[in-house]
Design a protein around this motif. Structure first.
Motif, PDB file in Angstrom:
ATOM      1  N   THR A   1       5.548  26.528  14.349  1.00  0.00           N
ATOM      2  CA  THR A   1       5.147  26.028  13.031  1.00  0.00           C
ATOM      3  C   THR A   1       6.281  25.186  12.459  1.00  0.00           C
ATOM      4  O   THR A   1       7.456  25.509  12.646  1.00  0.00           O
ATOM      5  N   HIS A   2       5.908  24.108  11.812  1.00  0.00           N
ATOM      6  CA  HIS A   2       6.884  23.233  11.171  1.00  0.00           C
ATOM      7  C   HIS A   2       6.360  22.894   9.778  1.00  0.00           C
ATOM      8  O   HIS A   2       5.206  22.496   9.621  1.00  0.00           O
TER       9      HIS A   2
ATOM     10  N   THR B   1       0.855  -1.197   0.000  1.00  0.00           N
ATOM     11  CA  THR B   1       0.000   0.000   0.000  1.00  0.00           C
ATOM     12  C   THR B   1       0.879   1.231   0.000  1.00  0.00           C
ATOM     13  O   THR B   1       1.969   1.247   0.598  1.00  0.00           O
ATOM     14  N   THR B   2       0.407   2.287  -0.670  1.00  0.00           N
ATOM     15  CA  THR B   2       1.182   3.526  -0.780  1.00  0.00           C
ATOM     16  C   THR B   2       0.350   4.717  -0.320  1.00  0.00           C
ATOM     17  O   THR B   2      -0.878   4.637  -0.233  1.00  0.00           O
ATOM     18  N   ALA B   3       1.037   5.806  -0.042  1.00  0.00           N
ATOM     19  CA  ALA B   3       0.381   7.074   0.326  1.00  0.00           C
ATOM     20  C   ALA B   3       1.128   8.203  -0.356  1.00  0.00           C
ATOM     21  O   ALA B   3       2.364   8.183  -0.458  1.00  0.00           O
ATOM     22  N   ALA B   4       0.382   9.190  -0.826  1.00  0.00           N
ATOM     23  CA  ALA B   4       0.990  10.311  -1.533  1.00  0.00           C
ATOM     24  C   ALA B   4       1.777  11.194  -0.568  1.00  0.00           C
ATOM     25  O   ALA B   4       1.365  11.441   0.567  1.00  0.00           O
ATOM     26  N   VAL B   5       2.924  11.666  -1.016  1.00  0.00           N
ATOM     27  CA  VAL B   5       3.744  12.610  -0.260  1.00  0.00           C
ATOM     28  C   VAL B   5       3.302  14.024  -0.647  1.00  0.00           C
ATOM     29  O   VAL B   5       3.175  14.337  -1.834  1.00  0.00           O
ATOM     30  N   TYR B   6       3.049  14.874   0.352  1.00  0.00           N
ATOM     31  CA  TYR B   6       2.618  16.238   0.039  1.00  0.00           C
ATOM     32  C   TYR B   6       3.158  17.221   1.074  1.00  0.00           C
ATOM     33  O   TYR B   6       3.540  16.843   2.193  1.00  0.00           O
ATOM     34  N   SER B   7       3.185  18.498   0.693  1.00  0.00           N
ATOM     35  CA  SER B   7       3.664  19.550   1.596  1.00  0.00           C
ATOM     36  C   SER B   7       2.641  19.772   2.698  1.00  0.00           C
ATOM     37  O   SER B   7       1.431  19.725   2.457  1.00  0.00           O
ATOM     38  N   TYR B   8       3.136  20.042   3.901  1.00  0.00           N
ATOM     39  CA  TYR B   8       2.239  20.185   5.041  1.00  0.00           C
ATOM     40  C   TYR B   8       2.866  21.138   6.054  1.00  0.00           C
ATOM     41  O   TYR B   8       4.086  21.221   6.175  1.00  0.00           O
ATOM     42  N   ARG B   9       1.999  21.847   6.759  1.00  0.00           N
ATOM     43  CA  ARG B   9       2.453  22.746   7.825  1.00  0.00           C
ATOM     44  C   ARG B   9       1.762  22.341   9.113  1.00  0.00           C
ATOM     45  O   ARG B   9       0.523  22.330   9.194  1.00  0.00           O
ATOM     46  N   ALA B  10       2.542  22.001  10.112  1.00  0.00           N
ATOM     47  CA  ALA B  10       2.007  21.611  11.413  1.00  0.00           C
ATOM     48  C   ALA B  10       2.176  22.769  12.391  1.00  0.00           C
ATOM     49  O   ALA B  10       3.180  23.486  12.362  1.00  0.00           O
ATOM     50  N   GLU B  11       1.166  22.957  13.237  1.00  0.00           N
ATOM     51  CA  GLU B  11       1.191  24.072  14.183  1.00  0.00           C
ATOM     52  C   GLU B  11       0.892  23.579  15.596  1.00  0.00           C
ATOM     53  O   GLU B  11       0.074  22.681  15.784  1.00  0.00           O
ATOM     54  N   ARG B  12       1.563  24.184  16.559  1.00  0.00           N
ATOM     55  CA  ARG B  12       1.200  23.999  17.969  1.00  0.00           C
ATOM     56  C   ARG B  12       0.588  25.306  18.427  1.00  0.00           C
ATOM     57  O   ARG B  12       1.221  26.365  18.322  1.00  0.00           O
TER      58      ARG B  12
ATOM     59  N   VAL C   1      11.770  16.386  10.491  1.00  0.00           N
ATOM     60  CA  VAL C   1      11.601  17.761  10.949  1.00  0.00           C
ATOM     61  C   VAL C   1      10.668  17.825  12.154  1.00  0.00           C
ATOM     62  O   VAL C   1      10.912  18.561  13.113  1.00  0.00           O
ATOM     63  N   TYR C   2       9.594  17.034  12.098  1.00  0.00           N
ATOM     64  CA  TYR C   2       8.566  17.107  13.143  1.00  0.00           C
ATOM     65  C   TYR C   2       7.816  15.777  13.186  1.00  0.00           C
ATOM     66  O   TYR C   2       7.603  15.139  12.152  1.00  0.00           O
ATOM     67  N   GLN C   3       7.411  15.386  14.400  1.00  0.00           N
ATOM     68  CA  GLN C   3       6.656  14.148  14.567  1.00  0.00           C
ATOM     69  C   GLN C   3       5.236  14.468  15.010  1.00  0.00           C
ATOM     70  O   GLN C   3       5.017  15.074  16.054  1.00  0.00           O
ATOM     71  N   GLY C   4       4.258  14.053  14.199  1.00  0.00           N
ATOM     72  CA  GLY C   4       2.856  14.209  14.550  1.00  0.00           C
ATOM     73  C   GLY C   4       2.311  12.925  15.140  1.00  0.00           C
ATOM     74  O   GLY C   4       3.058  11.983  15.443  1.00  0.00           O
ATOM     75  N   GLU C   5       1.010  12.884  15.296  1.00  0.00           N
ATOM     76  CA  GLU C   5       0.390  11.712  15.917  1.00  0.00           C
ATOM     77  C   GLU C   5       0.560  10.464  15.069  1.00  0.00           C
ATOM     78  O   GLU C   5       0.881   9.390  15.582  1.00  0.00           O
TER      79      GLU C   5
ATOM     80  N   SER D   1       7.787  37.304  19.352  1.00  0.00           N
ATOM     81  CA  SER D   1       6.752  37.449  18.322  1.00  0.00           C
ATOM     82  C   SER D   1       6.113  36.100  17.998  1.00  0.00           C
ATOM     83  O   SER D   1       6.790  35.069  17.979  1.00  0.00           O
ATOM     84  N   TYR D   2       4.806  36.144  17.758  1.00  0.00           N
ATOM     85  CA  TYR D   2       4.035  34.970  17.390  1.00  0.00           C
ATOM     86  C   TYR D   2       3.068  35.371  16.281  1.00  0.00           C
ATOM     87  O   TYR D   2       3.088  36.504  15.795  1.00  0.00           O
ATOM     88  N   GLU D   3       2.189  34.445  15.913  1.00  0.00           N
ATOM     89  CA  GLU D   3       1.089  34.754  14.998  1.00  0.00           C
ATOM     90  C   GLU D   3      -0.216  34.445  15.701  1.00  0.00           C
ATOM     91  O   GLU D   3      -0.316  33.462  16.444  1.00  0.00           O
ATOM     92  N   LEU D   4      -1.226  35.292  15.468  1.00  0.00           N
ATOM     93  CA  LEU D   4      -2.524  35.149  16.114  1.00  0.00           C
ATOM     94  C   LEU D   4      -3.599  35.036  15.040  1.00  0.00           C
ATOM     95  O   LEU D   4      -3.756  35.935  14.205  1.00  0.00           O
TER      96      LEU D   4
END
Length: 409
Positions: free
Chosen positions: A325-326, A36-47, A362-366, A271-274
């Motif tokens: 952000t990652h 089984t395969t899954a498409a690779v795509y750009s993603y931005r993760a935020e805390r 770069v980052y580990q999600g769930e 500085s942050y983003e709101l």
């Protein structure tokens, strides 16, 4: 001799069965194993940190309680000191005459423009393009449910359609119509006389039509001395204005009470983003104050001197403070593997074959990793292209055995 011959035959038979079973097993895996395969795509993760607070500005209500008022400014518009904010009329008839005068002046401008276009074929063709652009803008405003933009786009479309219609009627008829309109304008203007007065801006600032009673209660100066409980006990005062208010300067604030544990790690001056409910994109902010703890809670104050026009009509709003952000290429956790040389990477399906592409996490999600393409030691440019992970690749998530060049079914 006979006993030895039987033993040899028995051993030979067992060996043959084992070899046959091995090939049957391999053949079974070959034809039934499912990769089984899954498409690779750009993603931005935020805390993020969820907030519920108030937008605060240095603002003053423009005193006016008259009912027959025609506003002359739009929400978030910058105005100079002494510039007109609204016109107050002494009677309903005067207000109706003023609106008729505005409509007549608009028609006159359209006719003069159309008369010029009728004399110039190129200008007439430009009107066709203008109508198309305004139709697109109107559809976009409808799709976004942006009613302020919808009103503007609707007026622009009406104007361009009328000018296009007049442009093809010919200059003689338009000249007669222009003279008639100019006479109507003179008549209506004379009837208005002194039936109106102008409300002007007391100082330069940003205009807002929304008055909610918090203008004199929530101020930048008051925020600096409040405790969390004092902040939550504030209530708006009665305020009434049919004109609106003016905001001084470019700076605005967002104040909210947060749990002490949630405030851990927030740094003053950082500085942050709101992302505020009611705005389209995250806005840049800086932490200017974190009050002392009170019953396990602290007052957080954020500030910004950009995009004031986006928050002029906002007050009590929920928001998300983006702490981290990652960005990278998203791949499922199950797709990450260790290659033959010990590198971390992902096997991808290219055509009918599997190829190992090294990555850096770069980052580990769930249930996923964000990665960047890893270092590749290759002698040829074609190998760099082949073994570099990129958007659109098919990462192999599950397979019995993987190696470079394996045939994938």
């Amino acid at each position: 001799m006979k006993h030895g011959s039987l033993t040899t035959k028995f051993i030979t038979l067992l060996f043959s069965i084992a070899v046959a079973a091995y090939f049957v097993f391999q053949a079974w895996n070959y034809f039934t194993a499912s990769e089984t395969t899954a498409a690779v795509y750009s993603y931005r993760a935020e805390r993020t940190l969820a907030l519920n607070g108030f937008v605060v500005r240095d603002e003053s209500v423009v005193e006016c309680t008259d009912v027959l008022v025609e506003l002359t400014r739009t929400e978030g518009e910058r105005v100079a000191k002494g510039a007109p904010l609204a016109t107050v009329y002494g009677s309903t008839r005067a207000l109706e005459d003023a609106r008729e005068l505005d409509a007549l002046n608009e028609q006159l401008a359209q006719l003069k423009n159309a008369r010029q276009a009728s004399r110039d074929a190129e200008s007439a063709l430009k009107l066709d393009s203008e109508v198309e652009r305004n139709v697109v803008a109107l559809r976009a405003a409808l799709a976004q449910r942006n009613f302020s933009a919808l009103e503007t786009a609707s007026a622009a479309l009406k104007s361009s359609v009328l000018r296009r219609e007049y442009a093809y009627r010919g200059g003689v008829d338009l000249s007669d119509r222009i003279e008639t309109l100019e006479e109507q304008i003179r008549t209506v203007s004379a009837s208005l006389g002194g039936a109106s007065r102008v409300v002007s801006a007391p100082y330069s600032g940003t205009y807002s039509s929304v008055v909610d009673g918090w203008e004199s209660v929530l101020t930048p100066d008051i925020l600096q001395s409040l405790t969390p409980s004092q902040f939550e006990q504030l209530t708006p005062e009665h305020a009434d204005s049919t004109v609106g208010k003016l905001i001084r300067g470019d700076r605005w604030y967002y104040a909210a009470v947060v749990e002490e544990s949630a405030a851990y790690g927030l740094d003053v001056s950082r500085s942050y983003e709101l992302l505020i409910t009611g705005t389209d994109t995250p806005l840049p902010v800086t932490v200017t104050m974190l009050s002392g703890a009170q019953n396990g809670r602290r007052l957080l104050i954020l500030t910004s001197d950009r995009y004031l026009s986006s928050v002029t009509n906002l007050r009590n709003q929920s928001a998300e403070l983006i702490l981290e952000t990652h960005s990278g290429l998203r791949v499922p956790k199950n797709a990450l593997r260790i290659g033959e040389n010990g590198q971390t990477g992902v096997y991808c399906r290219l055509g009918r074959f599997a190829y190992f592409k090294p990555v850096e996490i770069v980052y580990q999600g769930e249930d996923y990793f964000l990665v960047m393409p890893g270092e590749i030691h290759a002698a040829k440019d074609s190998d760099l292209v082949l073994y570099t992970l990129r958007v659109g690749d098919e990462a192999i998530v599950s397979a019995n055995e993987l190696y470079n060049g394996k045939v994938i079914h």
